[in-house]
Design a protein around this motif. Structure first.
Motif, PDB file in Angstrom:
ATOM      1  N   ASP A 114       7.469   9.178   5.861  1.00 13.61           N
ATOM      2  CA  ASP A 114       7.521   8.090   4.884  1.00 13.61           C
ATOM      3  C   ASP A 114       8.294   6.906   5.424  1.00 13.61           C
ATOM      4  O   ASP A 114       7.981   5.759   5.128  1.00 13.61           O
ATOM      5  N   MET A 127       4.855  -0.546   7.130  1.00 16.25           N
ATOM      6  CA  MET A 127       3.406  -0.748   6.993  1.00 16.25           C
ATOM      7  C   MET A 127       3.007  -0.879   5.535  1.00 16.25           C
ATOM      8  O   MET A 127       2.142  -1.683   5.186  1.00 16.25           O
ATOM      9  N   GLU A 128       3.650  -0.086   4.679  1.00 13.16           N
ATOM     10  CA  GLU A 128       3.376  -0.197   3.239  1.00 13.16           C
ATOM     11  C   GLU A 128       3.691  -1.605   2.754  1.00 13.16           C
ATOM     12  O   GLU A 128       2.924  -2.220   2.009  1.00 13.16           O
ATOM     13  N   ASN A 129       4.828  -2.125   3.227  1.00 14.74           N
ATOM     14  CA  ASN A 129       5.216  -3.480   2.828  1.00 14.74           C
ATOM     15  C   ASN A 129       4.207  -4.511   3.306  1.00 14.74           C
ATOM     16  O   ASN A 129       3.962  -5.510   2.643  1.00 14.74           O
ATOM     17  N   GLY A 164       1.132  -4.012   3.640  1.00 13.68           N
ATOM     18  CA  GLY A 164      -0.170  -3.795   3.027  1.00 13.68           C
ATOM     19  C   GLY A 164      -1.204  -3.190   3.964  1.00 13.68           C
ATOM     20  O   GLY A 164      -2.407  -3.411   3.811  1.00 13.68           O
ATOM     21  N   VAL A 165      -0.751  -2.390   4.922  1.00 10.07           N
ATOM     22  CA  VAL A 165      -1.690  -1.734   5.843  1.00 10.07           C
ATOM     23  C   VAL A 165      -2.427  -0.625   5.090  1.00 10.07           C
ATOM     24  O   VAL A 165      -1.799   0.156   4.377  1.00 10.07           O
ATOM     25  N   PRO A 166      -3.757  -0.543   5.228  1.00 10.96           N
ATOM     26  CA  PRO A 166      -4.508   0.505   4.525  1.00 10.96           C
ATOM     27  C   PRO A 166      -4.057   1.897   4.945  1.00 10.96           C
ATOM     28  O   PRO A 166      -3.615   2.101   6.075  1.00 10.96           O
ATOM     29  N   ARG A 167      -4.220   2.859   4.035  1.00  8.27           N
ATOM     30  CA  ARG A 167      -3.690   4.200   4.255  1.00  8.27           C
ATOM     31  C   ARG A 167      -4.240   4.876   5.499  1.00  8.27           C
ATOM     32  O   ARG A 167      -3.498   5.514   6.257  1.00  8.27           O
ATOM     33  N   THR A 182       0.859  -1.178   0.000  1.00  4.23           N
ATOM     34  CA  THR A 182       0.000   0.000   0.000  1.00  4.23           C
ATOM     35  C   THR A 182       0.894   1.226   0.000  1.00  4.23           C
ATOM     36  O   THR A 182       2.092   1.117   0.205  1.00  4.23           O
ATOM     37  N   LYS A 183       0.296   2.388  -0.213  1.00  4.91           N
ATOM     38  CA  LYS A 183       1.117   3.597  -0.261  1.00  4.91           C
ATOM     39  C   LYS A 183       0.583   4.672   0.657  1.00  4.91           C
ATOM     40  O   LYS A 183      -0.620   4.889   0.739  1.00  4.91           O
ATOM     41  N   LEU A 184       1.518   5.340   1.338  1.00  5.11           N
ATOM     42  CA  LEU A 184       1.128   6.434   2.212  1.00  5.11           C
ATOM     43  C   LEU A 184       0.924   7.706   1.395  1.00  5.11           C
ATOM     44  O   LEU A 184      -0.017   8.449   1.589  1.00  5.11           O
ATOM     45  N   ARG A 185       1.823   7.906   0.467  1.00  4.99           N
ATOM     46  CA  ARG A 185       1.764   9.149  -0.304  1.00  4.99           C
ATOM     47  C   ARG A 185       0.630   9.110  -1.302  1.00  4.99           C
ATOM     48  O   ARG A 185       0.453   8.144  -2.032  1.00  4.99           O
ATOM     49  N   LEU A 186      -0.117  10.197  -1.323  1.00  2.00           N
ATOM     50  CA  LEU A 186      -1.276  10.260  -2.181  1.00  2.00           C
ATOM     51  C   LEU A 186      -1.160  11.557  -2.962  1.00  2.00           C
ATOM     52  O   LEU A 186      -0.902  12.604  -2.393  1.00  2.00           O
ATOM     53  N   ALA A 207       6.250   4.872   7.626  1.00  4.51           N
ATOM     54  CA  ALA A 207       5.232   4.139   6.866  1.00  4.51           C
ATOM     55  C   ALA A 207       5.809   2.941   6.116  1.00  4.51           C
ATOM     56  O   ALA A 207       5.067   2.004   5.790  1.00  4.51           O
ATOM     57  N   MET A 215      -2.597   3.582   8.478  1.00  2.25           N
ATOM     58  CA  MET A 215      -1.223   4.087   8.531  1.00  2.25           C
ATOM     59  C   MET A 215      -1.183   5.466   9.164  1.00  2.25           C
ATOM     60  O   MET A 215      -0.374   5.739  10.049  1.00  2.25           O
TER      61      MET A 215
END
Lengths: 291, 265, 267
Positions: free
Chosen positions: C100, C106-108, C110-113, B235-239, C103, C116
């Motif tokens: 970043d 968590m990105e790895n 797959g935690v929803p934004r 998933t991505k934090l940056r939007l 995060a 996060m």
């Protein structure tokens, strides 16, 4: 060789939005053949200060006198080079500067650049290696095959090879284990005793400063905030703590004991055995009100 | 030593341009670059110049940064101008110096090409001055992600770019430190014989490479320990947020393009 | 209760003929703060990488929460449960800003934004870096970078955190910050801490110490017993902090120094 700072200021990134004052009207004097420690938290200006001594940085204002040379904002590179040949500088993590194929070549890099008699120095390399605690059999090895501790010693030897009149040490023991730290410090103390360079050591560690230096400068926010002999500095624990610095553990312990018992130690450089003996004598003489 | 290098030329700020979606900015710049090649009238260039000035005020970037960024291009611009001025021989002769004659069309062409180059560099430098490298990377990743279908690894390229950007300051700091250390050992990077300077250069490059390998190894461990496994299921934090500014900008630019088409001769 | 079990653990680097770890069988207990101390080359750093399967043992096994680290399917779970903070703050900061970087893990996973964003807020407050979330790594101190790394791991809700000499490249203030954070992680959040270090002062703050020497765990002591172990440590040539050295000297002379006794033995 003496080093003298007169009203020295240094501005980084002048005329950009990132402009910062890294030294502010600094006056400091380092007597020939003395050992001085410069203490301060990260970013207080310690490294900026010492990099003026060999012209890596030039003052934005003021004069740095090194021996008979003067370094100012507009000093010519010829003068800077002349000064540089007298100054040896051990940077933080000096092993990062190794690059030659063999230890021997790396050790000779400095002397060669500074136009010294290379053949003469080459003869002395085995002795030099021994002085930094390495075996001469390493001379033909690649510096990159060595252990981290050995690499650090080779890098230090590379600076000492020019036998500098002024020796600057920028946290020379950073990242080493306690045993390694002790050994490296000892190496410099022995060197100092033998060759008597003017030594200036930057350190975070009060213990090191206490063990080695006869005079101290304490820096904060680009200025020199305190100076004096170590004992004088330690007497002002509160002021040090305001700068996020602390006195050596040894001094803390002894001061605490003094406070609780009323017995005064003659100074704070006592070895544990000496301190215990001194205490016992004081107790026997009835100098203990409260234990 | 590197005190004057501004990383990626990005200048943080809060201007209209800074607040725009990087995708809109990239699209706009690409569009302007195409359009500028269609302009062939003085009116057109006047309009373009007006737009350039307007955008300058929207960017909030101090003029000296733009000047500094554009200075190297000036030499190229002057060169192109004279090339055209010398070699185009259409229209009336305006004046002659010695054996060289300058024709009306030559001067005109030279001026047009120079203006094009200047405007081109001007708009791209405004893009990089007002957009952080990371936003640029994110935008490019998204804009290229449709190509993933054709096996273009947009995700991996973006990850590589963002790590590279992250480590530029580290690399600069390290370079500065090693230069200082070798200079303190008497190396001279600026003066001296070719041989000496080569030697000095080697004394910088070898440590930099050794460090880079070491860092890559550490970084790989750190990323693995934190569960990095490639792009899948990430998933991505940056939007990137498309706002009214971006729509407005795109509309204005479209209108601008149409007007320029009408002004073509 | 054991959270990590080492059984007959051996490790040998491919290019070397000697084992770095020689038959370790030990448990790490849930909720404790364990220090592993030893000279360079004692095998402590190698061991640290076995706790979450970054390396695999040559012989024997490591079980985390009952799962074998050699089991590929369990590895993702194990890496989330066992977080790792490394030595060099600069080399584990992956992303362009603190936010970043927190995060990244968590990105790895797959935690929803939205989750996060919440967790970043929570953990950055917890390690006290919420004021520097927007900053790039080159503007941070070593201690701040390490705290960012801790926050990033904390956001994944791990049960164990391994610190591999994470204080050795920091200045005294950074070191203090990280030690305090470790202590809070263990005491307040109940996370099991394993800290690899070569500083005795640091190890003395934990609950239990493994002394490693030449690939073996030479001694396993609880820090309550430190006064009884000082003689052995001195004999091993360990550089004891001054107060312990003085304590030993005073004891030899059979005199009493109350201040010192409280310092060393506690109240």
């Amino acid at each position: 060789m003496d080093v003298n700072f007169q009203e020295v200021s240094h501005v980084y990134m002048q005329k950009t939005p990132f402009e910062t004052l890294a030294l502010k009207n600094v006056n400091a004097y380092f007597r020939a053949s003395s050992v001085t420690a410069v203490i301060g938290r990260t970013g207080s200006g310690k490294s900026t200060l010492v990099q003026h001594i060999n012209g890596l940085l030039k003052p934005s204002a003021g004069v740095v006198s090194v021996g008979e040379h003067h370094l100012e904002a507009k000093t010519k590179r010829k003068t800077v080079k002349a000064v540089r040949s007298h100054v040896g500088m051990v940077f933080q993590y000096p092993e990062h500067q190794l690059f030659e194929e063999t230890v021997e070549k790396d050790l000779l890099f400095g002397p060669k650049n500074k136009g010294m008699d290379v053949a003469e120095i080459q003869k002395k390399l085995p002795e030099l290696l021994q002085q930094v605690g390495l075996s001469e059999s390493l001379l033909k090895r690649s510096p990159f095959e060595l252990s981290g501790g050995q690499m650090r010693r080779v890098a230090i030897a590379g600076v000492l090879a020019t036998n500098p009149d002024i020796l600057i040490l920028d946290e020379p023991t950073a990242g080493l284990d306690p045993q390694g730290q002790k050994e490296i410090l000892k190496l410099f103390m022995n060197w100092q005793r033998t060759y008597q360079p003017t030594t200036i050591m930057i350190t975070h560690q009060m213990e090191e400063a206490a063990a080695f230096a006869e005079y101290m400068y304490v820096m904060e926010d680009a200025e020199i905030k305190m100076q004096g002999e170590p004992e004088t500095i330690y007497a002002q624990r509160k002021k040090l703590q305001e700068m996020d610095l602390d006195i050596p553990e040894q001094v803390q312990v002894l001061q605490q004991i003094e406070q609780d018992s009323g017995i005064r130690f003659p100074h704070y450089q006592l070895s544990p055995a000496e301190a215990a003996d001194y205490w016992r004598r004081a107790v026997q003489n009835g100098g203990v009100p409260r234990v | 030593m590197f005190e004057n290098v501004i990383i990626g030329q990005y200048l943080p700020g809060r201007s209209y341009l800074h607040h725009m979606d990087p995708r809109a900015k990239i699209a706009a710049v690409v569009f302007l670059i195409i359009v500028i090649f269609l302009v062939n009238s003085w009116h057109g260039y006047a309009l373009f110049g007006g737009a350039a000035i307007a955008v300058y005020f929207l960017s909030g970037v101090p003029f000296r940064y733009i000047r500094k960024g554009m200075f190297p291009v000036f030499i190229l611009v002057i060169l192109t101008f004279f090339l055209h001025a010398f070699f185009t021989r259409d229209g009336e002769v305006l004046f002659s110096i010695g054996m060289f004659s300058f024709y009306e069309e030559g001067i005109r062409q030279g001026l047009f090409i120079s203006l094009r180059l200047l405007l081109l560099v001007y708009f791209t430098s405004l893009l990089t001055l007002t957009t952080s490298p990371i936003d640029l990377t994110d935008a490019l990743e998204q804009m290229f992600s449709p190509l993933e279908r054709f096996k273009f690894p947009a995700y991996d390229v973006a990850m590589m770019m963002s790590i590279a950007i992250r480590f530029i300051p580290t690399l600069l700091q390290e370079t500065e430190k090693i230069i200082k250390a070798q200079t303190a050992r008497g190396a001279d990077f600026n003066k001296g014989s070719m041989r000496d300077r080569m030697q000095a250069f080697v004394s910088l490059l070898v440590p930099l490479f050794v460090r880079a390998f070491r860092r890559a190894e550490d970084l790989a461990y750190a990323m693995e320990a934190r569960g990095y496994n490639g792009g899948e299921g990430r998933t991505k934090l940056r939007l990137l947020v498309w706002g009214w500014r971006d729509t407005l900008c795109c509309c204005l630019i479209a209108v601008f393009g149409v007007i320029l088409l009408f002004l073509r001769q | 209760m054991a959270i990590i079990e080492l059984r007959e653990l051996e490790y040998q680097y491919e290019e070397s003929d000697e084992k770095v770890l020689k038959g370790l069988t030990k448990d790490v207990h849930r909720g404790e703060w364990l220090s592993i101390i030893g000279a360079n080359g004692s095998g402590k750093s190698t061991l640290s990488r076995l706790f979450n399967g970054l390396s695999q043992p040559t012989e024997g096994s490591v079980h985390v929460l009952g799962k074998n680290t050699a089991d590929d399917k369990a590895l993702q779970m194990i890496r989330q449960e066992v977080g790792m903070v490394f030595q060099n703050p600069e080399h584990q900061f992956v992303a362009p800003t603190v936010r970043d970087d927190i995060a990244f893990g968590m990105e790895n996973a797959g935690v929803p934004r939205e989750v996060m964003l919440e967790r970043i807020k929570e953990v950055s407050q917890w390690v006290n870096i919420e004021h520097i979330l927007h900053m790039e790594p080159h503007r941070l101190s070593g201690g701040q970078k390490q705290r960012a790394a801790i926050a990033g791991i904390l956001a994944l809700r791990p049960q164990v955190m391994v610190f591999d000499e994470s204080t050795s490249m920091l200045d005294p203030n950074g070191r203090k910050e990280i030690l305090e954070t470790m202590s809070r992680l263990c005491r307040e959040s109940g996370i099991t801490i394993i800290s690899i270090t070569h500083y005795l002062e640091e190890a003395f703050k934990s609950d239990r110490i493994w002394f490693m020497k030449a690939g073996r765990i030479e001694k396993d002591i609880t820090t309550k017993n430190i006064p009884d172990q000082l003689e052995w440590m001195e004999a091993e040539g360990m550089p004891l902090p001054y107060k312990y050295q003085l304590y030993q000297e005073v004891k030899k002379r059979r005199i009493d120094m109350r201040t010192l006794r409280t310092m060393v033995e506690g109240e």
